[in-house]
Motif scaffolding. Structure first.
Motif: not given
Length: 200
Positions: A84-103
């Protein structure tokens, strides 16, 4: 008012549980989830597209991502890497957006160590017979790989106790209904809404 961090939802389960199918149907519901696209070294299956289903990379390129800490989690599954690429997840969460990982389960356990406040959902097929049918139904498995996947799936079921929720994927739409209910409930949890006391 400071932006509340988004919620990280992690969907995983044994091979053949239908994670990809459920995830695709879930994203079509417009729940405000940002789907994180995984990186893999396995070749594309028929119909899969670069940057839509996965980012397909060489083994050498993937190992360079590991060395440069560009992955939130990674695992080697049946001779292929997934991560899972790190930057995308951390940036979205910090901006208050939810993230879904399918792993896969290995990756989910790594993420749980880094994000203990994440919401971990375990997806399972309705029966062992159905699991066998789904793995065989792909038409991409050799006899050896089928046996490996089915054997691993049975062992992976024991990992269910490490998750917050379990969803039986009997019918895709019903599985999506259950996950949508989990998303709504988590947004209403007291622990995620203590800021309301301060505002009052």
């Amino acid at each position: 008012m400071a932006t509340r961090p988004g919620i990280l939802f992690v969907l995983s389960g044994p091979s053949g549980a239908g994670k990809g199918t459920v995830c695709k149907a879930l994203m079509e519901r417009g729940l405000g989830l940002n789907l994180s696209i995984s990186v893999t070294t396995r070749p594309p299956r028929p119909g899969e597209k670069e940057g839509v289903n996965y980012f397909f990379r060489s083994k050498e390129a993937f190992e360079e991502m590991i060395r440069s800490s560009k992955l939130l989690e990674w695992a080697k599954v049946f001779d292929n890497y997934y991560g899972t690429p790190r930057d995308f997840v951390e940036e979205k969460l910090a901006a208050g957006e939810d993230v879904l990982l399918e792993i896969d389960i290995q990756g989910a356990m790594q993420v749980k160590q880094r994000f203990p406040d994440g919401v971990f959902i375990f997806l399972i097929p309705p029966s062992a017979t159905e699991l066998q049918a789904r793995i065989l139904g792909r038409g991409t498995e050799t006899e050896a790989s089928y046996r490996a996947r089915f054997g691993a799936a049975r062992q992976e079921l024991a990992m269910m106790r490490e998750y917050d929720y379990v969803v039986v994927n009997d019918v895709v739409e019903r599985a999506c209904d259950r996950i949508a209910a989990i998303v709504a409930a988590e947004h209403c949890s007291v622990s995620r809404n203590m800021h309301l006391l301060d505002e009052w």
